[in-house]
Design an enzyme around this catalytic site. Structure first.
Site, PDB file in Angstrom:
ATOM      1  N   GLU A  95      71.175  13.763  45.389  1.00  0.00           N
ATOM      2  CA  GLU A  95      71.672  14.690  46.404  1.00  0.00           C
ATOM      3  C   GLU A  95      71.644  14.095  47.796  1.00  0.00           C
ATOM      4  O   GLU A  95      70.841  13.214  48.112  1.00  0.00           O
ATOM      5  CB  GLU A  95      70.950  16.038  46.350  1.00  0.00           C
ATOM      6  CG  GLU A  95      69.476  16.012  46.645  1.00  0.00           C
ATOM      7  CD  GLU A  95      68.867  17.412  46.487  1.00  0.00           C
ATOM      8  OE1 GLU A  95      68.373  17.717  45.396  1.00  0.00           O
ATOM      9  OE2 GLU A  95      68.887  18.181  47.462  1.00  0.00           O
ATOM     10  N   CYS A 108      71.905  12.738  55.439  1.00  0.00           N
ATOM     11  CA  CYS A 108      70.612  12.373  54.856  1.00  0.00           C
ATOM     12  C   CYS A 108      70.879  11.791  53.472  1.00  0.00           C
ATOM     13  O   CYS A 108      71.434  12.473  52.616  1.00  0.00           O
ATOM     14  CB  CYS A 108      69.738  13.623  54.773  1.00  0.00           C
ATOM     15  SG  CYS A 108      68.174  13.354  53.925  1.00  0.00           S
ATOM     16  N   CYS A 115      61.445   9.362  42.303  1.00  0.00           N
ATOM     17  CA  CYS A 115      60.532   8.634  43.183  1.00  0.00           C
ATOM     18  C   CYS A 115      59.205   8.478  42.460  1.00  0.00           C
ATOM     19  O   CYS A 115      58.845   9.299  41.621  1.00  0.00           O
ATOM     20  CB  CYS A 115      60.322   9.443  44.477  1.00  0.00           C
ATOM     21  SG  CYS A 115      59.269   8.636  45.689  1.00  0.00           S
ATOM     22  N   CYS A 119      53.949  12.249  46.206  1.00  0.00           N
ATOM     23  CA  CYS A 119      53.480  13.177  47.244  1.00  0.00           C
ATOM     24  C   CYS A 119      53.458  14.594  46.668  1.00  0.00           C
ATOM     25  O   CYS A 119      54.409  15.032  46.027  1.00  0.00           O
ATOM     26  CB  CYS A 119      54.378  13.112  48.482  1.00  0.00           C
ATOM     27  SG  CYS A 119      54.355  11.498  49.256  1.00  0.00           S
ATOM     28  N   CYS A 122      56.287  17.369  47.340  1.00  0.00           N
ATOM     29  CA  CYS A 122      57.684  16.926  47.306  1.00  0.00           C
ATOM     30  C   CYS A 122      58.305  17.099  45.923  1.00  0.00           C
ATOM     31  O   CYS A 122      57.709  16.729  44.907  1.00  0.00           O
ATOM     32  CB  CYS A 122      57.754  15.457  47.726  1.00  0.00           C
ATOM     33  SG  CYS A 122      59.419  14.800  47.710  1.00  0.00           S
ATOM     34  N   CYS A 336      64.073  19.425  49.888  1.00  0.00           N
ATOM     35  CA  CYS A 336      64.642  18.148  49.478  1.00  0.00           C
ATOM     36  C   CYS A 336      64.398  17.928  47.994  1.00  0.00           C
ATOM     37  O   CYS A 336      63.286  18.111  47.511  1.00  0.00           O
ATOM     38  CB  CYS A 336      63.967  17.021  50.253  1.00  0.00           C
ATOM     39  SG  CYS A 336      63.238  17.555  51.807  1.00  0.00           S
TER      40      CYS A 336
HETATM   41  N1  SAH Z   1      59.847   8.500  50.821  1.00  0.00           N
HETATM   42  C1  SAH Z   1      60.142   8.725  52.205  1.00  0.00           C
HETATM   43  C2  SAH Z   1      61.275   9.715  52.413  1.00  0.00           C
HETATM   44  C3  SAH Z   1      60.904  11.070  51.921  1.00  0.00           C
HETATM   45  S1  SAH Z   1      61.737  12.517  52.510  1.00  0.00           S
HETATM   46  C4  SAH Z   1      58.903   9.189  52.927  1.00  0.00           C
HETATM   47  O1  SAH Z   1      57.900   9.457  52.287  1.00  0.00           O
HETATM   48  O2  SAH Z   1      58.918   9.265  54.159  1.00  0.00           O
HETATM   49  C5  SAH Z   1      61.496  12.660  54.206  1.00  0.00           C
HETATM   50  C6  SAH Z   1      60.313  13.503  54.674  1.00  0.00           C
HETATM   51  O3  SAH Z   1      60.263  14.805  54.096  1.00  0.00           O
HETATM   52  C7  SAH Z   1      58.984  12.846  54.373  1.00  0.00           C
HETATM   53  O4  SAH Z   1      58.184  12.933  55.512  1.00  0.00           O
HETATM   54  C8  SAH Z   1      58.437  13.728  53.276  1.00  0.00           C
HETATM   55  O5  SAH Z   1      57.043  13.648  53.196  1.00  0.00           O
HETATM   56  C9  SAH Z   1      58.941  15.087  53.692  1.00  0.00           C
HETATM   57  N2  SAH Z   1      58.972  16.106  52.636  1.00  0.00           N
HETATM   58  C10 SAH Z   1      59.234  15.961  51.324  1.00  0.00           C
HETATM   59  N3  SAH Z   1      59.178  17.130  50.677  1.00  0.00           N
HETATM   60  C11 SAH Z   1      58.871  18.048  51.619  1.00  0.00           C
HETATM   61  C12 SAH Z   1      58.665  19.454  51.574  1.00  0.00           C
HETATM   62  N4  SAH Z   1      58.761  20.139  50.433  1.00  0.00           N
HETATM   63  N5  SAH Z   1      58.375  20.075  52.726  1.00  0.00           N
HETATM   64  C13 SAH Z   1      58.277  19.393  53.885  1.00  0.00           C
HETATM   65  N6  SAH Z   1      58.464  18.079  53.989  1.00  0.00           N
HETATM   66  C14 SAH Z   1      58.745  17.396  52.868  1.00  0.00           C
END
Ligand code: SAH
Length: 357
Positions: A95, A108, A115, A119, A122, A336
């Site tokens: 996406e 984006c 991944c 985290c 996420c 996301c």
């Molecule tokens: N792998 C990269 C890109 C991830 S997405 C990274 O870790 O930075 C971009 C941002 O969105 C990251 O800061 C990630 O931690 C955050 N993110 C992911 N899922 C989220 C959610 N459900 N709520 C808030 N932030 C989120």
């Protein structure tokens, strides 16, 4: 001898020139082909009418032409944000998001299918990593969106599914092609790469000679809290991550963005704000607060408005530049990675239904 088909959309102009010459064509054909792919955004080789039929035929035989298929598109009635679900050649889906801001349009992009960083909050990581995206597959997310909206994309953030620095070579190739003067020529300063904090790759990126903005997913002011949210914090401590970010600033002159997703009761009280001020006092960058977007697989909740505001004020009053990420496309919702996830779940349910018949 059977040659492996070449991924021409991931090649830089020099590589493409060598390839075109190996097919017995004149070098200037490479420039035309490059422009068809990266400027005119041709969805297939058939559209490249300034190239001879026989050359196009040869290209079809010797190369793969990456083009994404739009599986689904949702558009917000509130702010025009669009979420795209794209289909890849091998049947995987990814996406991407299109956002309209005052300063221009932003896309984006995803860097991997799934991944492996894990985290906790996420959605992209729930089923682990399927595979890396090629440079062409990353570019195509921008190209298909610009072609379908008819509007110029001026900013690109690598903040979709995946950890971009876990797909380092393809990421760097993508950045170079996206900013190429013979392509869309998007300024590197308008490209942001977000990472959970892979230290060796941050150091490598600092020496790459690029001027992209680096965003670090910090999410906590110390290792203890960070470990509860991000498994990567077990591998690299903040004592290692922050100096790597400092090196990035020193080598590139680009100020960092520290992303901080506020999770109710976990990292959003003033004690954490205080620690964050202490941690970032000497760093060159600003904090981007992201009210966490809850996913159904986890218990995490969003901080309430008052807590978010108090956190912001505390940072600001103590000399830290801070922004709050505005929620875009509220009516087409979901965090996301959730569009893809819900699509895959629907597919699975349909299969089950079919099997029952
Ligand atoms: N792998 C990269 C890109 C991830 S997405 C990274 O870790 O930075 C971009 C941002 O969105 C990251 O800061 C990630 O931690 C955050 N993110 C992911 N899922 C989220 C959610 N459900 N709520 C808030 N932030 C989120």
């Amino acid at each position: 001898m059977i040659m492996k088909k070449q991924d021409i959309k991931s090649m830089d102009l020099q590589e493409l020139t060598a390839f075109v010459e190996s097919l017995g064509e004149k070098p200037y054909r490479a420039k035309q082909l490059f422009s068809w792919m990266h400027q005119k955004l041709a969805p297939s080789i058939d559209e490249m009418t300034s190239l001879s039929k026989s050359f196009r035929e040869q290209l079809r035989e010797t190369s793969t032409y990456t083009s994404l298929r739009t599986v689904k598109m949702l558009e917000s009635g509130i702010d025009g944000t669009r979420k795209y679900l794209f289909g890849l050649e091998d049947g995987n889906v990814i996406e991407s998001v299109f956002m309209r801001y005052h300063h221009g349009n932003s896309v984006c992009v995803s860097s991997q299918v799934g991944c492996r960083m894990g985290c906790r909050f996420c959605a992209s990581t729930l089923d682990g990593l399927t595979r890396n995206l090629t440079a062409a597959e990353m570019l195509e997310q921008v190209y298909r969106i610009q072609a379908s909206t008819g509007e110029r994309v001026s900013n690109v953030v690598v903040m979709g599914s995946g950890e971009p620095l876990d797909n380092y070579d393809n990421l760097v190739r993508f950045i170079r092609l996206l900013s190429d003067e013979n392509g869309l020529h998007i300024s590197q300063r308008s490209i942001t790469v977000s990472t959970c904090g892979l230290v060796p790759e941050i150091q490598r990126l600092a020496r790459e000679g690029l001027t992209v903005t680096l965003a670090l997913s910090l999410h906590a002011p110390n290792d203890e809290v960070r470990k509860t949210l991000m498994p990567i914090a077990n591998r690299y401590s903040l004592k290692e991550v922050l100096p790597a970010c400092r090196t990035y600033f020193e080598k590139t002159g680009r100020r960092l963005t520290f992303e901080y997703s506020l999770v109710a009761g976990i990292n959003d009280n003033l004690e954490e704000a205080k620690r964050l001020v202490r941690l970032l006092q000497k760093e060159r960058g600003h904090v981007n607060l992201i009210p966490v977007n809850p996913i159904k697989e986890r218990e995490y909740r969003q901080s309430d408005q008052a807590a978010i505001e108090a956190f912001r004020q505390y940072l600001e009053q103590h000399g830290i530049a801070v922004t709050i990420r505005r929620e875009m496309g509220r009516d087409i919702g979901g965090a996301c990675g959730q569009l893809r996830k819900s699509f895959l779940e629907e597919e699975k349910n349909e299969e089950r239904e079919e099997m029952r018949i």
